[in-house]
Design an enzyme around this catalytic site. Structure first.
Site, mmCIF file in Angstrom:
data_model
loop_
_atom_site.group_PDB
_atom_site.id
_atom_site.type_symbol
_atom_site.label_atom_id
_atom_site.label_comp_id
_atom_site.label_asym_id
_atom_site.label_seq_id
_atom_site.Cartn_x
_atom_site.Cartn_y
_atom_site.Cartn_z
ATOM 1 N N GLU A 9 29.520 -20.518 -73.554
ATOM 2 C CA GLU A 9 28.588 -20.117 -74.613
ATOM 3 C C GLU A 9 27.186 -19.886 -74.073
ATOM 4 O O GLU A 9 26.492 -18.945 -74.487
ATOM 5 C CB GLU A 9 28.550 -21.189 -75.717
ATOM 6 C CG GLU A 9 29.889 -21.442 -76.386
ATOM 7 C CD GLU A 9 30.646 -22.610 -75.773
ATOM 8 O OE1 GLU A 9 31.241 -23.384 -76.533
ATOM 9 O OE2 GLU A 9 30.628 -22.742 -74.519
ATOM 10 N N GLY A 19 60.774 -29.960 -53.090
ATOM 11 C CA GLY A 19 62.071 -29.326 -53.243
ATOM 12 C C GLY A 19 62.831 -29.911 -54.416
ATOM 13 O O GLY A 19 62.241 -30.341 -55.411
#
Length: 321
Positions: free
Chosen positions: A52, A253
């Site tokens: 903003e 993995g």
């Protein structure tokens, strides 16, 4: 007046800061007047300046009477790093502020919108809320679940294998899919692999996309023990909560993937599927603790699917109440 269209543009700005703003949210802001964008901003690396503040600085005095589109409720609390965005907007006097989501931070929660309304500004909430939930998933997961948002990446053959029986896995997917995976790395603060993957593949886990090399995330190995130089060792999957990251990418993995799934700590799944069959090889997952087949249903929602070269990417999100 197309609020949904402008909010979608603000959400696209918010995505630019993903993986760079923790512990602050990656917010996007647009200021629009008579159908023309007069200010735009997104939260900068490290959390400041806020979206903003940047957009209002661009708009200047023209912000008076305009509409501000903000993906998260403007902050209402004081900080040594900058003024409250709710105060900046109140002073700028736009006619309307359209907000996608309320801020769950108790220092702001509802107070930002209240401050704007007291300043005579029309406040509209909830436009683009689903997109905002996804754009700021890391910030929201940290506050709702007490941990980062976790994305699990799996690159498999059609029959669900991640490597040949001898462990060779380069490359299952093609260059386009691998490039997309590098983009996902650039949008994360932390990337995690299991110790087996580390010892077998010695992965670099960096970002190798032109212009984004500096956005390589911190690297972590799961399973304790000694970590390579520049890495951190995580004794368990729960330890990601203490890393300071808001977006975690789990790359492998099978054991590491199964550990996060078994603990129900995967919020988003990236499944890259190559048009190959391997047969006898290494499975994508180990035991995820599934007791009954019925328990597997209804847990994942397909968000979208696309082709990346010859490979298909499917993106799923965890369905939570």
């Amino acid at each position: 007046m197309n609020d949904a269209r402008w909010m979608a543009a603000a959400l696209a700005l918010a995505e630019r800061g993903r993986g760079r703003t923790a512990p602050n949210p990656n917010v996007g802001c647009l200021i629009v007047k008579t159908g023309i964008v007069i200010g735009r901003g997104w939260t900068q690396p490290g959390g400041r300046p806020h979206a903003e503040a940047i957009a209002l600085e661009q708009a200047g005095a023209a912000a008076a009477g305009a509409t501000a589109y903000v993906t998260l409720e403007p902050c209402a609390h004081k900080s040594e790093r900058g003024p409250a965005c709710a105060d900046l907007l109140a002073a700028a006097k736009p006619a309307r502020v359209v907000i996608a989501l309320g801020d769950p931070d108790p220092r702001t929660n509802g107070k930002g919108m209240e401050r704007l309304r007291k300043a005579g500004i029309d406040v509209i909430e909830g436009v683009g809320s689903a997109g905002a939930e996804r754009a700021m998933a890391g910030f929201l997961a940290r506050r709702r679940l007490g941990r980062p948002h976790v994305t699990l990446k799996l690159a498999t053959s059609l029959d669900g294998r991640i490597a040949m029986a001898d462990g060779s896995s380069r490359w299952i997917t093609g260059p386009e899919a691998r490039a997309h995976a590098h983009l996902e790395r650039a949008r994360s603060e932390l990337i995690v692999v299991g110790r087996g993957t580390l010892e077998a593949d010695r992965p670099a886990l960096d970002v190798r996309l032109a212009g984004l090399e500096a956005r390589s995330p911190c690297r972590a190995v799961l399973g304790g023990g000694v970590a390579p130089e520049g890495w951190i060792a995580l004794p368990s999957h729960q330890a990601i909560a203490g890393t300071g990251a808001d977006h975690v990418l789990v790359e492998g993995g099978a054991g590491a993937a199964a550990a996060f799934l078994a603990a129900d700590m995967v919020d988003r799944l990236l499944l890259y599927r190559a048009p190959i069959l391997i047969g006898v090889g290494k499975a994508a997952l180990g035991d995820i603790g599934l007791g009954r087949l019925d328990d597997a249903h209804g847990r994942w929602r397909l968000l979208h699917s696309r082709m990346l070269g010859i490979d298909r990417l499917e993106v799923y999100e965890r369905v939570r109440s």
